[in-house]
Design a protein around this motif. Structure first.
Motif, PDB file in Angstrom:
ATOM      1  N   SER A  54      47.747  35.503  36.027  1.00 61.21           N
ATOM      2  CA  SER A  54      47.222  35.380  37.212  1.00 61.21           C
ATOM      3  C   SER A  54      46.451  36.749  37.713  1.00 61.21           C
ATOM      4  N   VAL A  55      46.864  37.625  37.372  1.00 61.03           N
ATOM      5  CA  VAL A  55      46.538  38.931  37.742  1.00 61.03           C
ATOM      6  C   VAL A  55      45.097  39.171  37.002  1.00 61.03           C
ATOM      7  N   ALA A  56      44.946  38.718  35.526  1.00 57.47           N
ATOM      8  CA  ALA A  56      43.950  38.698  34.787  1.00 57.47           C
ATOM      9  C   ALA A  56      42.727  38.229  35.468  1.00 57.47           C
ATOM     10  N   ARG A  57      43.238  37.024  35.826  1.00 58.94           N
ATOM     11  CA  ARG A  57      42.260  35.994  36.597  1.00 58.94           C
ATOM     12  C   ARG A  57      41.565  36.582  37.889  1.00 58.94           C
ATOM     13  N   ALA A  58      42.437  37.289  38.778  1.00 58.07           N
ATOM     14  CA  ALA A  58      42.029  37.772  39.877  1.00 58.07           C
ATOM     15  C   ALA A  58      40.964  38.912  39.591  1.00 58.07           C
ATOM     16  N   GLU A  59      41.331  39.720  38.536  1.00 57.16           N
ATOM     17  CA  GLU A  59      40.456  40.593  37.948  1.00 57.16           C
ATOM     18  C   GLU A  59      39.189  40.096  37.328  1.00 57.16           C
ATOM     19  N   ALA A  60      39.197  39.105  36.828  1.00 54.05           N
ATOM     20  CA  ALA A  60      37.883  38.591  36.321  1.00 54.05           C
ATOM     21  C   ALA A  60      36.824  38.140  37.414  1.00 54.05           C
ATOM     22  N   VAL A  61      37.545  37.502  38.584  1.00 51.16           N
ATOM     23  CA  VAL A  61      36.490  37.161  39.528  1.00 51.16           C
ATOM     24  C   VAL A  61      35.937  38.481  40.263  1.00 51.16           C
TER      25      VAL A  61
END
Length: 110
Positions: A54-61
């Motif tokens: 979930s952290v990686a997804r937020a950072e991807a955005v």
């Protein structure tokens, strides 16, 4: 819920391009506001791995928005893993909805 991810991945789905462009247009209306980007997952897999995902997804955005010219000082990225579902994780449709990003434009300014 227009920014979508594949199960177990932090890659933004190709069909999310229009949503990112719309988000950028909205963010231009408040150019100094701080933006919180929250990542969420479904319950498939290990809870600790889902938190990291979930952290990686937020950072991807955040990275996608920065690549399109949004000031990086505006962002705060956080992941909640599987702890805040909005749909039933027992169905594939519910899991798809739970793999999401929530963007909040705050009253704070940098």
């Amino acid at each position: 819920n227009a920014i979508l991810f594949q199960s177990g991945a932090a890659l933004i789905a190709a069909e999310s391009g229009a949503a990112l462009d719309e988000l950028i247009a909205d963010l231009r209306l408040c150019p100094d506001a701080v933006i919180h980007v929250e990542g969420h997952t479904d319950t498939d897999g290990d809870a600790q791995q889902n938190l990291g995902l979930s952290v990686a997804r937020a950072e991807a955005v955040v990275n996608a928005l920065i690549e399109k010219g949004v000031d990086p000082r505006r962002f705060y990225a956080v992941g909640y893993g599987e702890t805040q579902p909005i749909a039933d994780n027992a169905t594939s449709a519910g899991k798809r909805l739970n793999r999401r990003i929530v963007v909040t434009v705050t009253d704070e300014h940098f």
